[in-house]
Design a protein around this motif. Structure first.
Motif, PDB file in Angstrom:
ATOM      1  N   GLU A 150     -24.051  17.805 -33.525  1.00 52.67           N
ATOM      2  CA  GLU A 150     -23.804  17.577 -34.953  1.00 52.67           C
ATOM      3  C   GLU A 150     -24.753  16.497 -35.484  1.00 52.67           C
ATOM      4  O   GLU A 150     -25.267  16.613 -36.596  1.00 52.67           O
ATOM      5  CB  GLU A 150     -22.349  17.171 -35.184  1.00 52.67           C
ATOM      6  N   GLU A 151     -25.003  15.479 -34.684  1.00 46.20           N
ATOM      7  CA  GLU A 151     -25.932  14.433 -35.100  1.00 46.20           C
ATOM      8  C   GLU A 151     -27.342  15.007 -35.265  1.00 46.20           C
ATOM      9  O   GLU A 151     -28.056  14.663 -36.209  1.00 46.20           O
ATOM     10  CB  GLU A 151     -25.947  13.283 -34.098  1.00 46.20           C
ATOM     11  N   ALA A 152     -27.748  15.897 -34.364  1.00 48.10           N
ATOM     12  CA  ALA A 152     -29.070  16.526 -34.464  1.00 48.10           C
ATOM     13  C   ALA A 152     -29.167  17.379 -35.729  1.00 48.10           C
ATOM     14  O   ALA A 152     -30.198  17.389 -36.405  1.00 48.10           O
ATOM     15  CB  ALA A 152     -29.350  17.366 -33.227  1.00 48.10           C
ATOM     16  N   ALA A 162     -33.782  23.353 -44.012  1.00 50.96           N
ATOM     17  CA  ALA A 162     -32.764  24.316 -44.412  1.00 50.96           C
ATOM     18  C   ALA A 162     -32.042  24.817 -43.157  1.00 50.96           C
ATOM     19  O   ALA A 162     -32.528  24.662 -42.031  1.00 50.96           O
ATOM     20  CB  ALA A 162     -33.404  25.488 -45.147  1.00 50.96           C
ATOM     21  N   VAL A 163     -30.884  25.428 -43.357  1.00 46.11           N
ATOM     22  CA  VAL A 163     -30.062  25.912 -42.246  1.00 46.11           C
ATOM     23  C   VAL A 163     -30.838  26.883 -41.361  1.00 46.11           C
ATOM     24  O   VAL A 163     -30.781  26.792 -40.125  1.00 46.11           O
ATOM     25  CB  VAL A 163     -28.755  26.551 -42.779  1.00 46.11           C
ATOM     26  N   VAL A 177     -25.193  27.124 -36.841  1.00 50.42           N
ATOM     27  CA  VAL A 177     -25.556  25.929 -37.606  1.00 50.42           C
ATOM     28  C   VAL A 177     -24.608  25.767 -38.789  1.00 50.42           C
ATOM     29  O   VAL A 177     -24.176  24.654 -39.096  1.00 50.42           O
ATOM     30  CB  VAL A 177     -27.027  25.980 -38.062  1.00 50.42           C
ATOM     31  N   ARG A 178     -24.234  26.873 -39.437  1.00 47.46           N
ATOM     32  CA  ARG A 178     -23.295  26.779 -40.563  1.00 47.46           C
ATOM     33  C   ARG A 178     -21.944  26.230 -40.093  1.00 47.46           C
ATOM     34  O   ARG A 178     -21.308  25.446 -40.791  1.00 47.46           O
ATOM     35  CB  ARG A 178     -23.134  28.132 -41.242  1.00 47.46           C
ATOM     36  N   ARG A 182     -20.235  22.815 -41.364  1.00 47.93           N
ATOM     37  CA  ARG A 182     -18.842  22.758 -41.825  1.00 47.93           C
ATOM     38  C   ARG A 182     -18.085  21.657 -41.081  1.00 47.93           C
ATOM     39  O   ARG A 182     -17.315  20.900 -41.661  1.00 47.93           O
ATOM     40  CB  ARG A 182     -18.157  24.117 -41.644  1.00 47.93           C
ATOM     41  N   SER A 183     -18.325  21.536 -39.771  1.00 43.02           N
ATOM     42  CA  SER A 183     -17.700  20.478 -38.983  1.00 43.02           C
ATOM     43  C   SER A 183     -18.149  19.093 -39.459  1.00 43.02           C
ATOM     44  O   SER A 183     -17.347  18.166 -39.558  1.00 43.02           O
ATOM     45  CB  SER A 183     -18.036  20.663 -37.503  1.00 43.02           C
TER      46      SER A 183
END
Length: 194
Positions: A150-152, A162-163, A177-178, A182-183
């Motif tokens: 998540e940090e990355a 972009a995603v 990634v989405r 969200r997390s």
């Protein structure tokens, strides 16, 4: 409120000269900008941890054998020393050190007022290189209990990716990634990616 303020004793602050040198050096290490204190000849007197990192990479600046800060080319060294000599005379300056694809804005700041005479020390303040490389992002990630992944993803978002770019870079599906975004939003309380 006015009565309460009148009855409050004034806030007492120690003079900067009374602070212990070790405390001041630890304080400088916590600042999220590279700071280098040099004398009038460019000899390094102190560098905080981010500045030491930048100097160690040698991309644009390094410290020579004699302990002086130098540019990675003769032109950069000349540009830097011209700004340091100006700061010794009391002039602040913002310079942009550039070589190949690397650019480093550096504020060159005298540590005495121009009317007090020449300054014996000059502060070089290096701009942050990338939003994703700073300590604030790492501290934010720890505070919100983000996983390394998540940090990355957050780091990549801060870099403006972009995603779909993040998914390609990490070798995962966009849906993964989405889910991570969200997390991130849930853990940080953010309403959106921006």
């Amino acid at each position: 409120t006015l009565l309460r303020e009148k009855n409050q004793p004034p806030v007492r602050a120690e003079k900067a000269d009374d602070l212990q040198p070790g405390f001041v050096l630890r304080l400088l290490d916590e600042i999220d900008y590279g700071l280098v204190l040099v004398n009038a000849q460019g000899r390094v007197q102190h560098a905080n941890h981010l500045a030491r990192h930048e100097l160690a990479t040698g991309r644009l600046l390094y410290v020579d054998i004699g302990g002086s800060v130098c540019g990675s080319s003769a032109g950069l060294t000349d540009q830097l020393m011209e700004a340091v000599l100006g700061a010794v005379q009391g002039r602040r300056r913002l310079i942009y050190l550039t070589r190949n694809e690397h650019t480093l804005p550096v504020a060159v700041i005298p540590l005495t007022h121009a009317l007090e005479g020449p300054s014996s020390s000059v502060l070089l303040v290096m701009a942050r290189q990338r939003a994703g490389d700073n300590l604030a992002l790492q501290m934010f990630a720890r505070e919100h209990c983000l996983t390394p992944t998540e940090e990355a993803v957050l780091r990549a978002l801060c870099d403006g990716r972009a995603v779909d770019e993040i998914a390609s870079q990490h070798g995962v599906a966009e849906s993964t990634v989405r889910t991570q975004v969200r997390s991130l939003r849930d853990k940080t309380g953010a309403n959106g990616i921006r």
